[in-house]
Design an enzyme around this catalytic site. Structure first.
Site, PDB file in Angstrom:
ATOM      1  CG  LEU A  59     -38.142 -11.737  92.176  1.00 34.05           C
ATOM      2  CD1 LEU A  59     -39.239 -11.745  91.119  1.00 34.05           C
ATOM      3  CD2 LEU A  59     -37.705 -13.169  92.488  1.00 34.05           C
ATOM      4  CG  HIS A  60     -39.546  -5.328  92.584  1.00 30.50           C
ATOM      5  ND1 HIS A  60     -38.952  -5.447  91.331  1.00 30.50           N
ATOM      6  CD2 HIS A  60     -40.492  -4.351  92.439  1.00 30.50           C
ATOM      7  CE1 HIS A  60     -39.502  -4.583  90.491  1.00 30.50           C
ATOM      8  NE2 HIS A  60     -40.448  -3.914  91.133  1.00 30.50           N
ATOM      9  CG  LEU A  61     -44.039  -9.637  95.431  1.00 27.90           C
ATOM     10  CD1 LEU A  61     -44.673 -10.388  96.595  1.00 27.90           C
ATOM     11  CD2 LEU A  61     -44.871  -9.826  94.168  1.00 27.90           C
TER      12      LEU A  61
END
Length: 376
Positions: free
Chosen positions: A211-213
């Site tokens: 999970l990352h932006l």
């Protein structure tokens, strides 16, 4: 966070504690020189990013990149970045919209400690609180206790970073409301009009299932900031943005007060897309209200969040292909080869972008479904 062993002399991340008073609610517009009056957040991020570049922690040294606006009504921004095309880590294979996290594959627990620039934390009392601790606000979309801001070692542009929520939890690349709210708050911490954030979902050009932006600075305006939208569910701030490079569902917040509800609504909509077998990308930018810039002079600009529904694409991405991810959908085209950069036309780019999207009748039906979902 478990990580690779710290090398001698590796810098430590800075604790960045912020409160409401740090939000730049009316960010600088595109007049004058963008970025000439950076915020406290901009300075911390860009100074740390430049320091890591000097220390050689990136895969390549990034200088000024050739950039041009393609002739045509969409004002697509093309940029030549040969090294990202040849030197980035090969993308992981994605085989499912709900693929679980695989601890055996490369993930963000394995990055060098020196790659982390900041620990973003919201002060418990809403104030800055110096370097002390603090938790996020309440509610189902409360921002994470802290977000790590790490360099993308294969950067698109100066200041390209990743926002990582508790990497040790091993969360897959499925957008969560707390992460999105943290990203929206980061957008308000920047005074630069070209600070953008985004999310590539599984089956939508995600390169890593952890999970990352993404967040980066681009010194050019994009049409998605200002194009007017067609209302779908006004009570929940949902509109349809049609006259842009890639039609998208648009959510909008005028200021910091609406971020929790906005993040929750975007993630409910994204989960609905996954439930129906569709992949998605998300893009966050400063922008005009859904009606467009009718107030004039950039007055009343808030945060626009674009959600694209698309046909999923599985398997490893081709390294030198014209991949269509969050940047391309928004009208920013990082290109890997000089002839492509020199010769590509708006019509060719739009064909490449739109072949991944839904036919208009399906998009309109999906908009009706999302309006009912959010109104219920």
């Amino acid at each position: 966070m478990a990580a690779e062993s710290e090398a001698p002399g590796d810098p430590s991340p800075q604790d960045f504690v912020y409160g409401e008073e740090d939000f730049v609610l009316q960010g600088a517009g595109w007049g004058g020189e963008p970025g000439s009056a950076p915020s406290r957040f901009d300075r911390a991020l860009l100074e740390g990013w430049s320091d890591r570049m000097e220390r050689g922690l990136f895969r390549y040294r990034l200088g000024p990149l050739p950039t041009r606006v393609l002739p045509g009504p969409m004002s697509l921004v093309a940029q030549l970045n040969v090294q990202r095309g040849t030197e980035r880590r090969p993308p992981q294979a994605v085989l499912s919209l709900r693929q679980p996290f695989d601890p055996r594959a490369f993930n963000f627990t394995q990055i060098r400690p020196g790659e982390v620039l900041l620990r973003l934390r919201r002060a418990a009392d809403g104030g800055r609180g110096g370097g002390g601790g603090g938790g996020g606000g309440g509610g189902g979309a409360a921002a994470p206790d802290h977000l790590l801001v790490a360099i993308n070692v294969s950067p698109l542009e100066r200041g390209h970073v990743l926002l990582l929520p508790e990497p040790g939890r091993g969360l897959p690349q499925a957008l969560t409301a707390p992460l999105l709210r943290g990203g929206l708050e980061a957008a308000l911490l920047s005074a630069h009009p070209g600070f953008r954030l985004g999310f590539n979902g599984l089956g939508a050009c995600a390169s890593l299932n952890h999970l990352h932006l993404h967040a980066f600075y681009l010194g050019r305006p994009l049409l998605v900031e200002s194009a007017p939208a067609q209302p779908l569910c006004p009570a929940r701030g949902l509109s349809l943005l049609r006259d842009v490079p890639a039609p998208a569902f648009l959510f909008y917040a005028a200021g910091s007060a609406g971020l929790e509800a906005l993040a929750r609504d975007v993630c409910r909509a994204a989960e609905h897309l996954t439930d129906t077998g569709l992949a998605y990308n998300v893009f966050v930018t400063r922008g005009d209200p859904p009606e467009g810039a009718g107030a004039g002079a950039g007055a009343g600009r808030g945060l626009r969040v674009l959600l694209w529904a698309r046909r999923p694409s599985f398997g490893a991405k081709a390294g030198a292909a014209f991949n269509v991810a969050l940047c391309e959908l928004a009208g920013y085209l990082p290109l890997p080869a000089a002839p492509l950069f020199r010769d590509i036309t708006e019509a060719e780019a739009l064909r490449a972008i739109r072949e991944h999207l839904l036919p208009e009748p399906q998009l309109l039906r999906l908009g009706e479904d999302l309006a009912r979902l959010l109104a219920g």
